[in-house]
Write a protein that holds these residues in place. Structure first.
Motif, mmCIF file in Angstrom:
data_model
loop_
_atom_site.group_PDB
_atom_site.id
_atom_site.type_symbol
_atom_site.label_atom_id
_atom_site.label_comp_id
_atom_site.label_asym_id
_atom_site.label_seq_id
_atom_site.Cartn_x
_atom_site.Cartn_y
_atom_site.Cartn_z
ATOM 1 N N ASN A 248 -46.323 -16.780 -8.987
ATOM 2 C CA ASN A 248 -47.706 -16.368 -8.719
ATOM 3 C C ASN A 248 -47.817 -14.895 -9.103
ATOM 4 N N ALA A 249 -48.458 -14.629 -10.224
ATOM 5 C CA ALA A 249 -48.508 -13.280 -10.790
ATOM 6 C C ALA A 249 -49.418 -12.317 -10.024
ATOM 7 N N LYS A 250 -50.193 -12.817 -9.067
ATOM 8 C CA LYS A 250 -51.084 -11.936 -8.314
ATOM 9 C C LYS A 250 -50.277 -11.114 -7.315
ATOM 10 N N VAL A 251 -50.479 -9.804 -7.370
ATOM 11 C CA VAL A 251 -49.786 -8.896 -6.455
ATOM 12 C C VAL A 251 -50.776 -7.889 -5.904
ATOM 13 N N GLU A 252 -50.331 -7.206 -4.869
ATOM 14 C CA GLU A 252 -51.073 -6.066 -4.355
ATOM 15 C C GLU A 252 -50.074 -4.955 -4.105
ATOM 16 N N VAL A 253 -50.481 -3.747 -4.439
ATOM 17 C CA VAL A 253 -49.656 -2.560 -4.256
ATOM 18 C C VAL A 253 -50.353 -1.655 -3.259
ATOM 19 N N CYS A 254 -49.564 -1.016 -2.418
ATOM 20 C CA CYS A 254 -50.101 -0.013 -1.507
ATOM 21 C C CYS A 254 -49.187 1.206 -1.561
ATOM 22 N N ALA A 255 -49.792 2.379 -1.748
ATOM 23 C CA ALA A 255 -49.047 3.634 -1.808
ATOM 24 C C ALA A 255 -49.738 4.669 -0.938
ATOM 25 N N LEU A 256 -48.967 5.403 -0.181
ATOM 26 C CA LEU A 256 -49.471 6.458 0.699
ATOM 27 C C LEU A 256 -48.914 7.786 0.216
ATOM 28 N N ASP A 257 -49.795 8.784 0.031
ATOM 29 C CA ASP A 257 -49.305 10.075 -0.449
ATOM 30 C C ASP A 257 -48.489 10.769 0.639
ATOM 31 N N LYS A 258 -47.807 11.819 0.241
ATOM 32 C CA LYS A 258 -46.874 12.492 1.157
ATOM 33 C C LYS A 258 -47.568 13.173 2.328
ATOM 34 N N SER A 259 -48.870 13.475 2.203
ATOM 35 C CA SER A 259 -49.605 14.083 3.310
ATOM 36 C C SER A 259 -50.031 13.045 4.343
ATOM 37 N N GLY A 260 -50.034 11.769 3.936
ATOM 38 C CA GLY A 260 -50.456 10.703 4.832
ATOM 39 C C GLY A 260 -51.961 10.571 4.958
ATOM 40 N N SER A 261 -52.711 11.290 4.116
ATOM 41 C CA SER A 261 -54.166 11.262 4.232
ATOM 42 C C SER A 261 -54.868 10.537 3.083
ATOM 43 N N LYS A 262 -54.130 10.213 2.040
ATOM 44 C CA LYS A 262 -54.697 9.490 0.903
ATOM 45 C C LYS A 262 -53.793 8.318 0.559
ATOM 46 N N TRP A 263 -54.428 7.217 0.166
ATOM 47 C CA TRP A 263 -53.639 6.059 -0.233
ATOM 48 C C TRP A 263 -54.324 5.331 -1.365
ATOM 49 N N LEU A 264 -53.557 4.467 -1.982
ATOM 50 C CA LEU A 264 -54.002 3.726 -3.152
ATOM 51 C C LEU A 264 -53.638 2.263 -2.966
ATOM 52 N N ARG A 265 -54.582 1.392 -3.301
ATOM 53 C CA ARG A 265 -54.301 -0.048 -3.314
ATOM 54 C C ARG A 265 -54.632 -0.561 -4.705
ATOM 55 N N ILE A 266 -53.739 -1.368 -5.244
ATOM 56 C CA ILE A 266 -53.933 -1.966 -6.565
ATOM 57 C C ILE A 266 -53.827 -3.470 -6.409
ATOM 58 N N THR A 267 -54.791 -4.185 -6.936
ATOM 59 C CA THR A 267 -54.692 -5.641 -7.019
ATOM 60 C C THR A 267 -54.740 -6.012 -8.493
ATOM 61 N N GLY A 268 -54.044 -7.065 -8.827
ATOM 62 C CA GLY A 268 -54.037 -7.522 -10.208
ATOM 63 C C GLY A 268 -52.937 -8.522 -10.439
ATOM 64 N N LYS A 269 -52.741 -8.830 -11.695
ATOM 65 C CA LYS A 269 -51.678 -9.745 -12.097
ATOM 66 C C LYS A 269 -50.618 -8.955 -12.842
ATOM 67 N N LEU A 270 -49.369 -9.368 -12.667
ATOM 68 C CA LEU A 270 -48.277 -8.760 -13.417
ATOM 69 C C LEU A 270 -47.843 -9.715 -14.513
ATOM 70 N N VAL A 271 -47.638 -9.150 -15.695
ATOM 71 C CA VAL A 271 -47.218 -9.924 -16.857
ATOM 72 C C VAL A 271 -45.859 -9.408 -17.302
ATOM 73 N N SER A 272 -44.896 -10.304 -17.437
ATOM 74 C CA SER A 272 -43.557 -9.926 -17.882
ATOM 75 C C SER A 272 -43.587 -9.556 -19.362
ATOM 76 N N ASP A 273 -42.871 -8.504 -19.712
ATOM 77 C CA ASP A 273 -42.763 -8.062 -21.105
ATOM 78 C C ASP A 273 -41.274 -7.993 -21.448
ATOM 79 N N ASP A 274 -40.816 -8.926 -22.243
ATOM 80 C CA ASP A 274 -39.390 -8.987 -22.590
ATOM 81 C C ASP A 274 -39.009 -8.121 -23.781
ATOM 82 N N ARG A 275 -39.957 -7.372 -24.307
ATOM 83 C CA ARG A 275 -39.618 -6.525 -25.457
ATOM 84 C C ARG A 275 -38.612 -5.450 -25.062
ATOM 85 N N ARG A 276 -37.618 -5.287 -25.897
ATOM 86 C CA ARG A 276 -36.590 -4.276 -25.660
ATOM 87 C C ARG A 276 -37.211 -2.887 -25.564
#
Length: 132
Positions: A56-84
């Motif tokens: 299931n390629a659907k993922v969600e990312v959550c990141a919190l900055d070092k101050s703890g006052s800003k964060w980021l959420r990413i939703t989307g699909k991940l696609v594998s890339d086998d290129r060297r």
């Protein structure tokens, strides 16, 4: 997309959520790299996270900055890339991974985001969305 990459790199560690059957799974990641006009992350094919993304390629990312006052959420699909070239570029940006991964092994895997929506949040500002 560059702003998203910068935020993830400044956080150092962010969390990726996947689905394992009917169970959500969350784990820390630390790679973010723009290559060929796409935002990439890296893992190992032998890890459960890789198997879950392939199911299931659907993922969600959550990141919190070092101050703890800003964060980021990413939703989307991940696609594998086998290129060297994609693997080499990732490992060049994260040389510490070269102790565990190689572009020529059967384990190194890079994914790029497709149809992604990134939303920046703050306690003091209105959320702002970026699509890529």
């Amino acid at each position: 997309m560059q702003e998203v990459e910068k935020f993830l790199k400044e956080c150092g560690v962010y969390f990726v959520a996947t689905v394992d059957g009917d169970q959500p799974r969350v784990r820390p990641f630390g790679t973010a790299n723009i290559f060929d006009g796409k935002l990439y992350i890296q893992t190992g094919k032998s890890k459960d996270v890789s198997k879950q993304i392939h199911t299931n390629a659907k993922v969600e990312v959550c990141a919190l900055d070092k101050s703890g006052s800003k964060w980021l959420r990413i939703t989307g699909k991940l696609v594998s890339d086998d290129r060297r070239e994609a693997k080499v570029d990732m490992l060049e940006h994260y040389p510490s991974l070269k102790a565990m991964y190689s572009p020529d092994d059967d384990n190194t895997e890079v994914f790029y985001f497709k149809d992604a929506t990134a939303t920046f949040y703050s306690f003091a500002e209105t959320p702002r969305t970026v699509k890529f």
